[in-house]
Design an enzyme around this catalytic site. Structure first.
Site, PDB file in Angstrom:
ATOM      1  N   HIS A 227       0.833  -1.221   0.000  1.00  0.00           N
ATOM      2  CA  HIS A 227       0.000   0.000   0.000  1.00  0.00           C
ATOM      3  C   HIS A 227       0.869   1.274   0.000  1.00  0.00           C
ATOM      4  O   HIS A 227       0.466   2.307   0.539  1.00  0.00           O
ATOM      5  CB  HIS A 227      -0.979  -0.029   1.178  1.00  0.00           C
ATOM      6  CG  HIS A 227      -0.342   0.013   2.535  1.00  0.00           C
ATOM      7  ND1 HIS A 227      -0.899  -0.616   3.637  1.00  0.00           N
ATOM      8  CD2 HIS A 227       0.798   0.597   3.000  1.00  0.00           C
ATOM      9  CE1 HIS A 227      -0.129  -0.391   4.699  1.00  0.00           C
ATOM     10  NE2 HIS A 227       0.898   0.336   4.332  1.00  0.00           N
TER      11      HIS A 227
ATOM     12  N   HIS B 278      -1.735   5.113   9.490  1.00  0.00           N
ATOM     13  CA  HIS B 278      -0.355   5.538   9.752  1.00  0.00           C
ATOM     14  C   HIS B 278      -0.367   6.855  10.518  1.00  0.00           C
ATOM     15  O   HIS B 278       0.151   7.865  10.042  1.00  0.00           O
ATOM     16  CB  HIS B 278       0.426   5.685   8.456  1.00  0.00           C
ATOM     17  CG  HIS B 278       0.493   4.438   7.622  1.00  0.00           C
ATOM     18  ND1 HIS B 278      -0.568   3.941   6.905  1.00  0.00           N
ATOM     19  CD2 HIS B 278       1.510   3.576   7.389  1.00  0.00           C
ATOM     20  CE1 HIS B 278      -0.211   2.836   6.263  1.00  0.00           C
ATOM     21  NE2 HIS B 278       1.043   2.588   6.542  1.00  0.00           N
TER      22      HIS B 278
ATOM     23  N   HIS C 131      10.253  -4.197   4.024  1.00  0.00           N
ATOM     24  CA  HIS C 131      10.739  -2.818   3.954  1.00  0.00           C
ATOM     25  C   HIS C 131      11.049  -2.286   5.339  1.00  0.00           C
ATOM     26  O   HIS C 131      10.473  -2.715   6.329  1.00  0.00           O
ATOM     27  CB  HIS C 131       9.799  -1.880   3.198  1.00  0.00           C
ATOM     28  CG  HIS C 131       8.437  -1.582   3.777  1.00  0.00           C
ATOM     29  ND1 HIS C 131       7.497  -2.550   4.057  1.00  0.00           N
ATOM     30  CD2 HIS C 131       7.835  -0.407   4.087  1.00  0.00           C
ATOM     31  CE1 HIS C 131       6.387  -1.984   4.496  1.00  0.00           C
ATOM     32  NE2 HIS C 131       6.572  -0.670   4.546  1.00  0.00           N
TER      33      HIS C 131
ATOM     34  N   GLU D 105       3.929  -5.152   8.706  1.00  0.00           N
ATOM     35  CA  GLU D 105       2.624  -4.930   8.065  1.00  0.00           C
ATOM     36  C   GLU D 105       2.064  -6.212   7.456  1.00  0.00           C
ATOM     37  O   GLU D 105       0.860  -6.340   7.251  1.00  0.00           O
ATOM     38  CB  GLU D 105       2.744  -3.853   6.971  1.00  0.00           C
ATOM     39  CG  GLU D 105       2.974  -2.458   7.522  1.00  0.00           C
ATOM     40  CD  GLU D 105       2.992  -1.374   6.441  1.00  0.00           C
ATOM     41  OE1 GLU D 105       2.806  -0.216   6.801  1.00  0.00           O
ATOM     42  OE2 GLU D 105       3.221  -1.686   5.245  1.00  0.00           O
TER      43      GLU D 105
HETATM   44  C1  DHB Z   1       6.382   3.493   2.359  1.00  0.00           C
HETATM   45  C2  DHB Z   1       5.782   2.266   2.530  1.00  0.00           C
HETATM   46  C3  DHB Z   1       4.716   2.097   3.396  1.00  0.00           C
HETATM   47  O1  DHB Z   1       4.086   0.915   3.624  1.00  0.00           O
HETATM   48  C4  DHB Z   1       4.228   3.162   4.087  1.00  0.00           C
HETATM   49  O2  DHB Z   1       3.153   2.996   4.863  1.00  0.00           O
HETATM   50  C5  DHB Z   1       4.854   4.418   3.957  1.00  0.00           C
HETATM   51  C6  DHB Z   1       5.921   4.564   3.081  1.00  0.00           C
HETATM   52  C7  DHB Z   1       7.518   3.704   1.408  1.00  0.00           C
HETATM   53  O3  DHB Z   1       8.137   2.738   0.973  1.00  0.00           O
HETATM   54  O4  DHB Z   1       7.774   4.846   1.040  1.00  0.00           O
HETATM   55 FE    FE Z   2       2.461   1.199   5.454  1.00  0.00          FE
END
Ligand code: DHB
Ligand code: FE
Length: 285
Positions: free
Chosen positions: A12, A59, A193, A240
Site C-alpha cells: 500500500h 499511519h 521494507h 505490516e
Molecule cells: C512506504 C511504505 C509504506 O508501507 C508506508 O506505509 C509508507 C511509506 C515507502 O516505501 O515509502
Molecule cells: Fe504502510
C-alpha cells in the site's frame, strides 16, 4: 449469506497512489509495477464484488499515538480520504456498508475479538492505495468498503497468528449474514521494507517469495512467523504483513492462487500482490 469469493494481498505504498494521481504510471520507474497490476484490475472487474473488506493500518492519520486500538472496524456510511500532510488524495469518497459492518462488529465481539468501533474516520494510503491498485481511477469506487484497522505502528502489534484467527472469525460472521452479497477481502502492507534506522532500505526478496509461495498451501506455517522473524527478515515495517494473514484466515483452507506480481523497488519496498480464490464459489455468478 455474504459469500467470500477471494482475497487479495497487496502493498500500500503511498507513492504508488501519488503516481496514479499525478499521471506518472507510464514513466520508466513505475511502468513495470503498473503493468503487473493490469490482470489484478481485470480480476476485480470480473468478480465485481458488492463489498471489499480492507484490512490495513492507519499511519497516525486518523489516530495519533494518543489513542491506539489493536483492531478497529469502521461502521460509517462513508469515509473521506485523509489529509496526510499534502492535502487529501483526489480519489472518490469511500462508501461503507454500515449494516454488514455492524453485523461484523457484533459477531466478532461475541466471538471474543474485542473490536474498537469507528463511526467516523478518515482513511489514509493504507486503504486508498490498494483501491487505486485494484480499481484504477473511477469517478466512484465500484464497491462498498469496510475498513478494518490493525495496529502495526506502535509496539506491541498483534501476532500474525492472532490476525489469522481474526480472519477466521470474519469468515464465520460472513457465513451467517442474512443478505446475499459477494465479498472480497484485502490484506495490505509490506512486503519487506524498513523506513528508518541503520537498516533503512532493507529488502529481502527470498523472504517475500517464500511468504507468497507458502500463503496458499501452508497458511498455518505463515501464520506462525514471529514478530522477531518479521523484524529480522522483512525489516521493521515488514510487520505490516501480519495483515495479509487476516485475509488468508478468512478464506477456505484450500484456495487457488490465481495471480501474483512481485516488483522491486516501489519506493522503499518490495511491492507484492497475490490473488487467492476460494474453491467452487461460482466466482463470476
Ligand atoms: C512506504 C511504505 C509504506 O508501507 C508506508 O506505509 C509508507 C511509506 C515507502 O516505501 O515509502
Ligand atoms: Fe504502510
Amino acid at each position: 449469506m455474504a459469500r467470500l469469493v477471494g482475497g487479495v494481498g497487496t502493498s500500500h505504498v503511498p507513492s504508488i497512489g501519488a503516481a496514479v494521481d499525478l499521471g506518472k504510471t507510464q514513466e520508466p520507474y513505475w511502468k513495470p509495477l503498473f503493468a503487473g497490476y493490469g490482470p489484478a484490475r481485470q480480476w476485480m472487474n470480473d468478480v465485481a464484488p458488492d463489498v471489499a473488506i480492507i484490512v490495513y493500518n492507519d499511519h497516525a492519520s486518523a489516530f495519533s499515538l494518543d489513542l491506539i486500538s489493536t483492531f478497529l472496524i469502521g461502521v460509517a456510511d462513508e469515509f473521506q480520504p485523509a489529509d496526510e500532510g499534502y492535502g487529501p488524495r483526489t480519489v472518490p469518497c469511500v462508501a461503507g456498508d454500515s449494516k454488514l459492518a455492524w453485523h461484523l462488529a457484533e459477531s466478532l465481539i461475541l466471538d471474543e475479538f474485542d473490536m474498537a468501533i469507528a463511526n467516523k474516520m478518515p482513511v489514509d494510503h493504507g486503504l486508498t492505495v490498494p483501491l487505486s491498485i485494484m480499481c484504477g481511477q473511477p469517478n466512484i469506487w465500484p464497491c462498498k468498503v469496510i475498513p478494518l484497522c490493525v495496529n502495526v505502528i506502535q509496539y506491541p502489534p498483534p501476532t500474525g497468528l492472532r490476525c489469522y484467527k481474526l480472519g477466521k472469525a470474519i469468515r464465520r460472521a460472513l457465513d451467517i449474514y442474512e443478505e446475499d452479497l459477494k465479498v472480497v477481502i484485502l490484506g495490505t502492507g509490506g512486503m519487506s521494507h524498513q523506513l528508518q534506522g541503520e537498516r533503512a532500505g532493507l529488502i529481502n526478496e527470498e523472504f517475500d517469495i517464500n511468504f507468497l509461495d507458502q500463503l496458499s498451501s501452508n497458511p498455518d506455517w505463515v501464520a506462525n512467523i514471529s514478530h522477531e522473524e518479521y523484524l529480522m527478515e522483512a525489516g521493521s515495517e515488514g510487520i505490516e504483513m501480519v495483515m495479509w494473514m487476516t485475509m488468508r484466515g478468512a478464506l477456505d483452507v484450500n484456495v487457488k492462487e490465481v495471480y501474483r506480481h512481485y516488483h522491486v523497488p516501489a519506493s522503499n519496498t518490495a511491492a507484492g500482490l497475490i490473488i487467492l480464490e476460494n474453491n467452487d464459489v461460482g466466482i463470476r455468478k
